[in-house]
Design an enzyme around this catalytic site. Structure first.
Site, mmCIF file in Angstrom:
data_model
loop_
_atom_site.group_PDB
_atom_site.id
_atom_site.type_symbol
_atom_site.label_atom_id
_atom_site.label_comp_id
_atom_site.label_asym_id
_atom_site.label_seq_id
_atom_site.Cartn_x
_atom_site.Cartn_y
_atom_site.Cartn_z
ATOM 1 N N ASP A 242 -19.951 -33.104 -67.881
ATOM 2 C CA ASP A 242 -18.671 -33.395 -67.242
ATOM 3 C C ASP A 242 -18.077 -34.711 -67.721
ATOM 4 O O ASP A 242 -16.855 -34.821 -67.910
ATOM 5 C CB ASP A 242 -18.836 -33.435 -65.718
ATOM 6 C CG ASP A 242 -18.632 -32.066 -65.086
ATOM 7 O OD1 ASP A 242 -18.696 -31.065 -65.819
ATOM 8 O OD2 ASP A 242 -18.412 -31.999 -63.866
ATOM 9 N N ASN B 188 -15.800 -27.209 -67.516
ATOM 10 C CA ASN B 188 -15.671 -26.787 -66.117
ATOM 11 C C ASN B 188 -15.707 -28.013 -65.209
ATOM 12 O O ASN B 188 -16.227 -27.968 -64.090
ATOM 13 C CB ASN B 188 -16.786 -25.805 -65.740
ATOM 14 C CG ASN B 188 -16.454 -25.010 -64.487
ATOM 15 O OD1 ASN B 188 -15.338 -25.043 -63.985
ATOM 16 N ND2 ASN B 188 -17.444 -24.299 -63.959
ATOM 17 N N ASP C 197 -21.283 -30.475 -51.350
ATOM 18 C CA ASP C 197 -22.321 -30.373 -52.375
ATOM 19 C C ASP C 197 -23.710 -30.510 -51.767
ATOM 20 O O ASP C 197 -24.608 -29.700 -52.033
ATOM 21 C CB ASP C 197 -22.115 -31.440 -53.456
ATOM 22 C CG ASP C 197 -20.913 -31.131 -54.341
ATOM 23 O OD1 ASP C 197 -20.429 -29.982 -54.314
ATOM 24 O OD2 ASP C 197 -20.448 -32.036 -55.054
ATOM 25 N N GLU D 114 -17.943 -24.227 -59.166
ATOM 26 C CA GLU D 114 -18.366 -23.728 -60.469
ATOM 27 C C GLU D 114 -18.624 -22.227 -60.459
ATOM 28 O O GLU D 114 -18.547 -21.556 -61.488
ATOM 29 C CB GLU D 114 -19.607 -24.486 -60.944
ATOM 30 C CG GLU D 114 -19.330 -25.863 -61.504
ATOM 31 C CD GLU D 114 -19.065 -26.933 -60.465
ATOM 32 O OE1 GLU D 114 -18.994 -28.118 -60.837
ATOM 33 O OE2 GLU D 114 -18.915 -26.600 -59.267
ATOM 34 N N HIS E 141 -24.774 -25.796 -61.989
ATOM 35 C CA HIS E 141 -25.846 -26.784 -61.925
ATOM 36 C C HIS E 141 -26.437 -26.918 -60.528
ATOM 37 O O HIS E 141 -27.659 -27.072 -60.363
ATOM 38 C CB HIS E 141 -25.315 -28.136 -62.400
ATOM 39 C CG HIS E 141 -24.104 -28.615 -61.647
ATOM 40 N ND1 HIS E 141 -23.989 -29.885 -61.154
ATOM 41 C CD2 HIS E 141 -22.939 -27.998 -61.293
ATOM 42 C CE1 HIS E 141 -22.821 -30.033 -60.541
ATOM 43 N NE2 HIS E 141 -22.165 -28.900 -60.617
ATOM 44 N N ARG E 142 -25.623 -26.861 -59.501
ATOM 45 C CA ARG E 142 -26.130 -27.091 -58.149
ATOM 46 C C ARG E 142 -26.906 -25.888 -57.617
ATOM 47 O O ARG E 142 -27.789 -26.046 -56.772
ATOM 48 C CB ARG E 142 -24.988 -27.486 -57.216
ATOM 49 C CG ARG E 142 -24.292 -28.759 -57.669
ATOM 50 C CD ARG E 142 -23.823 -29.642 -56.545
ATOM 51 N NE ARG E 142 -23.152 -30.828 -57.090
ATOM 52 C CZ ARG E 142 -23.781 -31.917 -57.500
ATOM 53 N NH1 ARG E 142 -25.103 -31.989 -57.416
ATOM 54 N NH2 ARG E 142 -23.103 -32.943 -57.987
ATOM 55 N N LYS F 269 -24.637 -30.319 -66.741
ATOM 56 C CA LYS F 269 -23.294 -30.649 -66.254
ATOM 57 C C LYS F 269 -23.283 -31.979 -65.521
ATOM 58 O O LYS F 269 -22.321 -32.748 -65.631
ATOM 59 C CB LYS F 269 -22.791 -29.538 -65.331
ATOM 60 C CG LYS F 269 -21.407 -29.765 -64.756
ATOM 61 C CD LYS F 269 -20.955 -28.550 -63.959
ATOM 62 C CE LYS F 269 -19.700 -28.830 -63.160
ATOM 63 N NZ LYS F 269 -18.532 -29.170 -63.959
#
Length: 557
Positions: free
Chosen positions: A137, A204, A434, A462, A516-517, A544
Site C-alpha cells: 500500500d 487496492n 479492522d 479489500e 491481508h486481514r 499489503k
C-alpha cells in the site's frame, strides 16, 4: 576410444540430474516469491518514483525462518486449488501451537504512513518520516508521488538530521527512515516526464486512492487514477460528488461510482467561491479524511467548512487525519457535533521529523495471540492515552473478554491466567472495523455466543469481509450468521474439541480473497488449547500491510 553410445550415456547421466535440480530450484524460487514478495492481484508491482533504486524486496533481510515453508510451497504452488476471489498462489500450513509469547515487532501504521506521505509531499520543506511502513500500500503511493516529481529517499542524509533534531521516542537503530522533499502543494508531471499520458496505479490501497483523488484536484494537468480489479469495485462516488459540487472535474472511466477516474486538475487554490462542502460519511471515513487533507490547497478561502451529512463511521480515523494535518500546520476546528470541520486556507509546513507509530491493527493479532494462549505478548511503541490510532480500543475489548492488559511507559503486554475464560461479547465496533475482525476470531473460542455490530464497512473493503468471515469461520466449525452490518458467532462446535492439542486431522483450509486481514486474523485459529491445523491460501497477500507477518508469527510461537 569410447563409443558414441557410451559418451551419450555418460552425458545423459550427468546432465539429467543437473536439469532436474535447476527445475526444482526455479520452482522453489517462484513459490518463495509468492510468499515473501509483494503480490497484489497476482502481479508484483515494482517500486518506482524517486526511490526506484532501493527495491523493497532487496531491502528486506533474508531469513532462514522462511526456508522450510518455501520447500513446502514447491508442490502447493503447482497444485493448490483456488479458493478465493484472488486465486491461490501458494499455501502455508500452520501447526497447532499452545503458546505465543515474547515481544512482537510491529511495522509502522499503514493509516499514519499514507497520510504522512501525502502531507509531507504537499508541505513546504523537508520531512523525515521515522518508522514508515514498507508494504504494498505504501509502495504504490511512493511510486505515484515519485511520478509527480516528489523526491522521496530511503535511509539518506537530510537537512533535518544536520540541524540536529532528535529521533522520536522508541525509535530503534533499525527503524526505516524516509525523507520527503515537499512541493508546497504543487503537484504535476515533470516537464520532461514520459508519464504525462500515463496513469497512477493505486493497487487496492483505499487510503491512497481516496486521498489522491482529492489532492490531485489541485494538481496541474490531467491525471488518471486506477487500481486492481477489486479497487475498481470499491465505492468512491460520495467523495467524487462532493468534489464535483465544489467545481472540480472528475470523470468515471468504467463503472459509475468506482475507479478508475480521470481528474482534471485546476491548480493550487483555484476555487474561491465555495464556503462549504457536504460529504456522506456512512460508507467510508476516508472520504472525509481526503477532503480534510486536500482542503487547504484546494480552496482560496479564507476557510471552507467540511460538513458530514450523515452518520460518520470509523470516526477515530478522521480524528487521526485532523491531528496529522495540524502537525503539518493546518488550522482545523471540529465544530459542535464533531461532524463539521472548519478548515483554513494555510500552507502546510514540514514538522521536521515525524515518528510513525506501530500499526495498532497489526498489533491486534499478537495481542490476541497472547490472550488466546496465555502469553505474555508485549508490543513496544504504545503509551496509554497517547496514540493517534483508535484501534487501540481493541485492548478494552480484550479486557472485557477476560484478558489481562498491562500498560508500561512505552509498551503494552497482554496475557491470560491459565484457568481464565474467554468471555463472549456483544459490542458495536463501528469505530474499529479492522480490529473487529480479530474480535470475531476470538469469539470462535469464547464461552458463548458473541455479536459484533456496526461493521457495515466490511462489505466494501479489500473483499466483502462479512461474507468472507462468515464462510471461513464456519469452515472452522463455528456457527456463524451475518446481516447488513453485524456478525454472530456461536463457538459451541469448537468447544467440543479436546482441551489438549487436536489430532492432525482437525484442520481448516482458509481462503483469503487476496485480503491481508483475512489471512492474519484467521491464522489465530491455530493457537491455544483448542487451536487447529490451519492452511492459509495465498499467504503473500499480507504484503499489503505486514510483509513479515508470518515470520513474526513463527518467531513468537
Amino acid at each position: 576410444m569410447d563409443s558414441p553410445r557410451a559418451t551419450s550415456l555418460v552425458s545423459y547421466r550427468v546432465v539429467r540430474p543437473l536439469v532436474r535440480f535447476i527445475a526444482l530450484l526455479a520452482c522453489a524460487t517462484t513459490a518463495s516469491i509468492g510468499l515473501l514478495g509483494g503480490w497484489n492481484g497476482g502481479q508484483h508491482q515494482p517500486l518506482g518514483g524517486a526511490v526506484r533504486t532501493r527495491s523493497f524486496l532487496r531491502s528486506r533481510p533474508r531469513s532462514r525462518a522462511y526456508l522450510p515453508y518455501s520447500r513446502l510451497l514447491v508442490g502447493a504452488a503447482a497444485g493448490a486449488a483456488s479458493g478465493g476471489e484472488g486465486g491461490s498462489h501458494s499455501l502455508l500450513r500452520l501447526k497447532p501451537k499452545l503458546r505465543m509469547n515474547g515481544t512482537a515487532k510491529i511495522p509502522g501504521s499503514k493509516s499514519i504512513s499514507n497520510r504522512a506521505l501525502i502531507l509531507a509531499a504537499i508541505a513546504k520543506g523537508e520531512t523525515v518520516l521515522d518508522g514508515l511502513l514498507e508494504s504494498d500500500d505504501v509502495r504504490v503511493l511512493i511510486d505515484a508521488l515519485g511520478k509527480l516529481g516528489v523526491a522521496i529517499c530511503k535511509d539518506c542524509s537530510s537537512s533535518v538530521e544536520e540541524q540536529g533534531e532528535g529521533r522520536g521516542e522508541g525509535v530503534g537503530d533499525d527503524a526505516v527512515v524516509f525523507t520527503v522533499s515537499g512541493t508546497n502543494g504543487y503537484l504535476a508531471y515533470p516537464a520532461a516526464s514520459s508519464e504525462k499520458k500515463g496513469s497512477l496505479w493505486m493497487g487496492n490501497a483505499g487510503t491512497a486512492m481516496r486521498s489522491m483523488t482529492a489532492v490531485l484536484c489541485a494538481g496541474e494537468g490531467n491525471f488518471t487514477l486506477e487500481g486492481d480489479p477489486r479497487m475498481h469495485q470499491r465505492p468512491i462516488s460520495d467523495l467524487v460528488s462532493a468534489l464535483q459540487s465544489a467545481g472540480f472535474g472528475i470523470d468515471y472511466l468504467q463503472k459509475e461510482g468506482c475507479p478508475p477516474l480521470r481528474i482534471r486538475g485546476k491548480g493550487r487554490r483555484s476555487i474561491n467561491d465555495v464556503n462549504s462542502v457536504d460529504v456522506d460519511g456512512s460508507v467510508s471515513s476516508q472520504f472525509i479524511s481526503a477532503l480534510l487533507i486536500a482542503a487547504p490547497i484546494l480552496f482560496r478561502g479564507p476557510s471552507v467548512e467540511i460538513n458530514v451529512s450523515s452518520a460518520l463511521i470509523s470516526a477515530p480515523y478522521v480524528s487521526m487525519t485532523v491531528e496529522l494535518c495540524r502537525m503539518f500546520g493546518a488550522q482545523i476546528d471540529a465544530l459542535p457535533g464533531s461532524t463539521r470541520y472548519n478548515v483554513n486556507a494555510v500552507d502546510y509546513k514540514s514538522p521536521g521529523r515525524l515518528q510513525i507509530e506501530p500499526d495498532a491493527s497489526s498489533a491486534s493479532y499478537f495481542f490476541a495471540g497472547g490472550f488466546l494462549t496465555g502469553g505474555p505478548v508485549t508490543v513496544h511503541g504504545f503509551t496509554k492515552g497517547k496514540t493517534l490510532q483508535g484501534d487501540l480500543r481493541f485492548l478494552e475489548v480484550l479486557t472485557e473478554m477476560g484478558a489481562k492488559v498491562e500498560y508500561g511507559d512505552d509498551e503494552v503486554t497482554v496475557s491470560r491466567d491459565d484457568n481464565g475464560l474467554i468471555r463472549s461479547i456483544t459490542a458495536d465496533l463501528n469505530d474499529i472495523p479492522d480490529a473487529a475482525m480479530t474480535v470475531a476470531v476470538l469469539a470462535a473460542f469464547a464461552e458463548g455466543r458473541s455479536r459484533i455490530s456496526g461493521i457495515q464497512s466490511w462489505r466494501v473493503k479489500e473483499c466483502d469481509r462479512l461474507d468472507a468471515m462468515t464462510r471461513e469461520l464456519s469452515k472452522a466449525g463455528a456457527e456463524v450468521r451475518c446481516g447488513a452490518d453485524w456478525i454472530e458467532i456461536d463457538p459451541n462446535p469448537l468447544q467440543k474439541l479436546s482441551s489438549s492439542l487436536p489430532p492432525p486431522s482437525s484442520h481448516v483450509r482458509i481462503s483469503t480473497y487476496n485480503d491481508h486481514r483475512i489471512a492474519m486474523s484467521l491464522s489465530l485459529l491455530s493457537l491455544g488449547p483448542k487451536g487447529m491445523a490451519v492452511e492459509i491460501e495465498d499467504p503473500g497477500c499480507v504484503s499489503k500491510t505486514f510483509p513479515e507477518y508470518f515470520k513474526e508469527f513463527f518467531r513468537l510461537t
